[in-house]
Scaffold this motif. Structure first.
Motif, mmCIF file in Angstrom:
data_model
loop_
_atom_site.group_PDB
_atom_site.id
_atom_site.type_symbol
_atom_site.label_atom_id
_atom_site.label_comp_id
_atom_site.label_asym_id
_atom_site.label_seq_id
_atom_site.Cartn_x
_atom_site.Cartn_y
_atom_site.Cartn_z
ATOM 1 N N VAL A 73 5.067 6.643 -2.460
ATOM 2 C CA VAL A 73 5.278 7.270 -1.353
ATOM 3 C C VAL A 73 5.378 8.703 -1.644
ATOM 4 N N ARG A 74 4.506 9.713 -0.698
ATOM 5 C CA ARG A 74 4.443 11.088 -0.749
ATOM 6 C C ARG A 74 5.148 11.548 0.559
ATOM 7 N N LEU A 75 5.602 12.638 0.354
ATOM 8 C CA LEU A 75 6.198 13.277 1.594
ATOM 9 C C LEU A 75 5.565 14.794 1.675
ATOM 10 N N PHE A 76 4.650 15.203 2.620
ATOM 11 C CA PHE A 76 4.156 16.470 2.545
ATOM 12 C C PHE A 76 4.600 17.292 3.665
ATOM 13 N N LEU A 77 5.129 18.525 3.428
ATOM 14 C CA LEU A 77 5.622 19.403 4.512
ATOM 15 C C LEU A 77 4.649 20.477 4.638
ATOM 16 N N HIS A 78 4.130 20.388 5.911
ATOM 17 C CA HIS A 78 3.000 21.429 6.153
ATOM 18 C C HIS A 78 3.670 22.588 6.777
ATOM 19 N N GLU A 79 3.029 23.893 6.597
ATOM 20 C CA GLU A 79 3.326 25.111 6.907
ATOM 21 C C GLU A 79 4.843 25.291 7.675
ATOM 22 N N GLU A 80 5.067 25.369 9.100
ATOM 23 C CA GLU A 80 6.271 25.588 9.353
ATOM 24 C C GLU A 80 7.440 24.693 9.058
ATOM 25 N N ALA A 81 7.107 23.743 8.520
ATOM 26 C CA ALA A 81 8.012 22.610 8.053
ATOM 27 C C ALA A 81 8.780 22.924 6.530
ATOM 28 N N VAL A 82 8.209 23.769 5.745
ATOM 29 C CA VAL A 82 8.259 24.070 4.438
ATOM 30 C C VAL A 82 9.747 24.530 4.071
ATOM 31 N N PRO A 83 10.171 25.522 4.860
ATOM 32 C CA PRO A 83 11.609 25.999 4.870
ATOM 33 C C PRO A 83 12.600 24.889 5.110
ATOM 34 N N LEU A 84 12.506 23.860 5.615
ATOM 35 C CA LEU A 84 13.215 22.931 5.996
ATOM 36 C C LEU A 84 13.881 22.489 4.525
ATOM 37 N N ARG B 86 0.866 -1.330 -0.038
ATOM 38 C CA ARG B 86 -0.053 -0.001 -0.054
ATOM 39 C C ARG B 86 0.861 1.278 -0.044
ATOM 40 N N GLY B 87 0.447 2.375 -0.504
ATOM 41 C CA GLY B 87 0.991 3.583 -0.426
ATOM 42 C C GLY B 87 1.318 4.210 0.889
ATOM 43 N N LEU B 88 2.136 5.081 0.905
ATOM 44 C CA LEU B 88 2.264 5.833 2.263
ATOM 45 C C LEU B 88 2.867 7.224 2.186
ATOM 46 N N THR B 89 1.687 8.014 2.563
ATOM 47 C CA THR B 89 1.864 9.522 2.738
ATOM 48 C C THR B 89 2.336 9.879 4.099
ATOM 49 N N ILE B 90 3.425 10.791 4.193
ATOM 50 C CA ILE B 90 4.116 10.961 5.129
ATOM 51 C C ILE B 90 3.650 12.627 5.501
ATOM 52 N N LEU B 91 3.384 12.888 6.514
ATOM 53 C CA LEU B 91 3.306 14.479 6.643
ATOM 54 C C LEU B 91 4.151 14.924 7.712
ATOM 55 N N VAL B 92 5.170 16.095 7.388
ATOM 56 C CA VAL B 92 5.909 16.754 8.380
ATOM 57 C C VAL B 92 5.170 18.013 8.870
#
Length: 122
Positions: free
Chosen positions: A36-47, A5-11
């Motif tokens: 596999v998807r990696l999603f950076l939310h709000e304050e994580a984006v600048p990383l 199964r796919g995996l979506t990861i939220l930071v």
């Protein structure tokens, strides 16, 4: 081996250690197959705009990759990189400050396309 199964990861935070863990998890999941998807939310984006890893030398002593190396690994293995549009605005970043092939979106579009993926938050 059955199809994974796919995996979506939220930071969700600007914590570099959590991002490193999310990148490691994404690389491992990609090695097993499936989306596999990696999603950076709000304050994580600048990383994603600043990959200087203060722990790089320490990690190298153990033969471990730093954040930039992990990012290269996940990109090579087909992991989709997604960033929060609001996070871009909050950080005053443009898409060209982020790695190539990064896509912007929001939580609604992320969840609308989740399908059968497992969702993991860091």
């Amino acid at each position: 081996m059955p199809r994974m199964r796919g995996l979506t990861i939220l930071v969700a935070t600007a914590d570099a250690t959590r991002l490193r863990a999310a990148l490691s998890t994404a690389a491992a999941a990609a090695a097993l197959g499936g989306r596999v998807r990696l999603f950076l939310h709000e304050e994580a984006v600048p990383l994603l705009a600043d990959l200087d890893d203060p722990d790089a030398a320490w990690l190298a002593t153990a033969g471990l990759p730093d954040r930039a190396m992990l990012l290269a690994m996940v990109r090579e293995s087909g992991v989709e990189l997604l960033v929060c549009q609001s996070g871009l605005a909050l950080a005053g970043l443009a898409m060209d400050a982020l790695p190539a092939d990064t896509q912007a979106g929001g939580l609604v579009s992320l969840l609308a396309t989740l399908g059968e993926d497992r969702l993991l938050a860091f």
